[in-house]
Scaffold this active site. Sequence first.
Site, mmCIF file in Angstrom:
data_model
loop_
_atom_site.group_PDB
_atom_site.id
_atom_site.type_symbol
_atom_site.label_atom_id
_atom_site.label_comp_id
_atom_site.label_asym_id
_atom_site.label_seq_id
_atom_site.Cartn_x
_atom_site.Cartn_y
_atom_site.Cartn_z
ATOM 1 N N GLU A 148 -7.063 -12.627 5.500
ATOM 2 C CA GLU A 148 -7.822 -11.419 5.213
ATOM 3 C C GLU A 148 -9.178 -11.678 4.577
ATOM 4 O O GLU A 148 -9.762 -10.778 3.972
ATOM 5 C CB GLU A 148 -6.993 -10.502 4.303
ATOM 6 C CG GLU A 148 -5.642 -10.131 4.904
ATOM 7 C CD GLU A 148 -4.796 -9.269 3.998
ATOM 8 O OE1 GLU A 148 -4.755 -8.048 4.217
ATOM 9 O OE2 GLU A 148 -4.183 -9.821 3.056
ATOM 10 N N HIS A 161 0.806 -1.218 0.000
ATOM 11 C CA HIS A 161 0.000 0.000 0.000
ATOM 12 C C HIS A 161 0.844 1.275 0.000
ATOM 13 O O HIS A 161 0.365 2.330 0.411
ATOM 14 C CB HIS A 161 -0.932 0.000 1.211
ATOM 15 C CG HIS A 161 -2.005 -1.050 1.140
ATOM 16 N ND1 HIS A 161 -2.972 -1.069 0.158
ATOM 17 C CD2 HIS A 161 -2.243 -2.128 1.929
ATOM 18 C CE1 HIS A 161 -3.769 -2.106 0.350
ATOM 19 N NE2 HIS A 161 -3.350 -2.769 1.409
ATOM 20 N N ASP A 175 17.200 -11.666 -0.320
ATOM 21 C CA ASP A 175 18.606 -11.477 -0.658
ATOM 22 C C ASP A 175 19.078 -10.064 -0.325
ATOM 23 O O ASP A 175 20.270 -9.841 -0.110
ATOM 24 C CB ASP A 175 18.850 -11.781 -2.135
ATOM 25 C CG ASP A 175 19.077 -13.264 -2.395
ATOM 26 O OD1 ASP A 175 19.393 -13.998 -1.444
ATOM 27 O OD2 ASP A 175 18.940 -13.696 -3.561
ATOM 28 N N ASP A 202 -9.374 -5.795 5.802
ATOM 29 C CA ASP A 202 -9.785 -6.559 4.628
ATOM 30 C C ASP A 202 -10.797 -7.638 4.976
ATOM 31 O O ASP A 202 -11.663 -7.973 4.157
ATOM 32 C CB ASP A 202 -8.571 -7.154 3.936
ATOM 33 C CG ASP A 202 -7.838 -6.138 3.083
ATOM 34 O OD1 ASP A 202 -8.502 -5.290 2.468
ATOM 35 O OD2 ASP A 202 -6.598 -6.170 3.035
ATOM 36 N N ARG A 241 6.189 -6.181 3.791
ATOM 37 C CA ARG A 241 4.910 -6.660 3.259
ATOM 38 C C ARG A 241 4.980 -6.518 1.751
ATOM 39 O O ARG A 241 5.040 -5.406 1.213
ATOM 40 C CB ARG A 241 3.733 -5.870 3.814
ATOM 41 C CG ARG A 241 2.414 -6.329 3.180
ATOM 42 C CD ARG A 241 1.194 -5.931 3.964
ATOM 43 N NE ARG A 241 0.952 -4.494 3.962
ATOM 44 C CZ ARG A 241 -0.105 -3.924 4.535
ATOM 45 N NH1 ARG A 241 -1.000 -4.686 5.164
ATOM 46 N NH2 ARG A 241 -0.271 -2.616 4.511
#
Length: 248
Positions: free
Chosen positions: A142, A38, A77, A168, A63
């Site tokens: 969610e 987001h 990585d 959500d 996220r």
Amino acid sequence: MTALHGGRLGTWIKLPALESVQIVAHAAFDFVVIDQEHAPLDLRTVYELVTVAQALGVPPLVRVADGAPSGIQRLLDAGAAGVLIPHIDTVEQARAAAAAVRFPPAGRRGAGGTSRAGRWGLLSREEYLATSDSALCVPQIESRQAVGNAAAIAAVEGVDALFVGAADLGLDIGAAPSAPEVSELCGTALDAAHAAGIPCGAATATPQGAAALLAQGFDFVVVGNDTSMLAEAATATVHAIRGDGGPR
């Protein structure tokens, strides 16, 4: 998994600013979650935010925008401590997410030992491959479907924690995040995680909300975010001086 145990507090990082991570680290948050779902954060920016967080001793989770294995691999990585993967509704999706985090034979992550996680090739192959053992795979629950599958998702090998998204969940069932039905679904996911022996987290906008979630038994809570903290402080400052500091 110590980063997500014992009532840990984190916050979302949405601004492409190293200062955000520095400020919340000095405020003594236990971890940060850099938000690609987001917020308009590109890979290079996330790389820099991860580096600063690690230097300050604050575990940096990311996220991701989706569960694409290539994106997860590049973030790990880069040195991310783990990933939160949005909208995991099924066991199959959870297995795919876990596989993206782990090296074979436990998963399908590709080797990139010359990356930051491998200290640019200075770690031995064995040391680099061992980094995936500590990387956190955190599916986000969610939807009603996800809650129904929460026990099976939590039992997937390689899943380290669950994260419940009340906002959500509310959208999915057509209710406000604070509605009793949503709270009940969140509690079901929490119980499923604990039955599987893994921690469960949730998010809230306020300190009061965080205290309530911790009292409910959630193991880690993401409270607020850098953008809202700045917006609220700026608005409060103007209001305190002029009395008219409402949003424009």
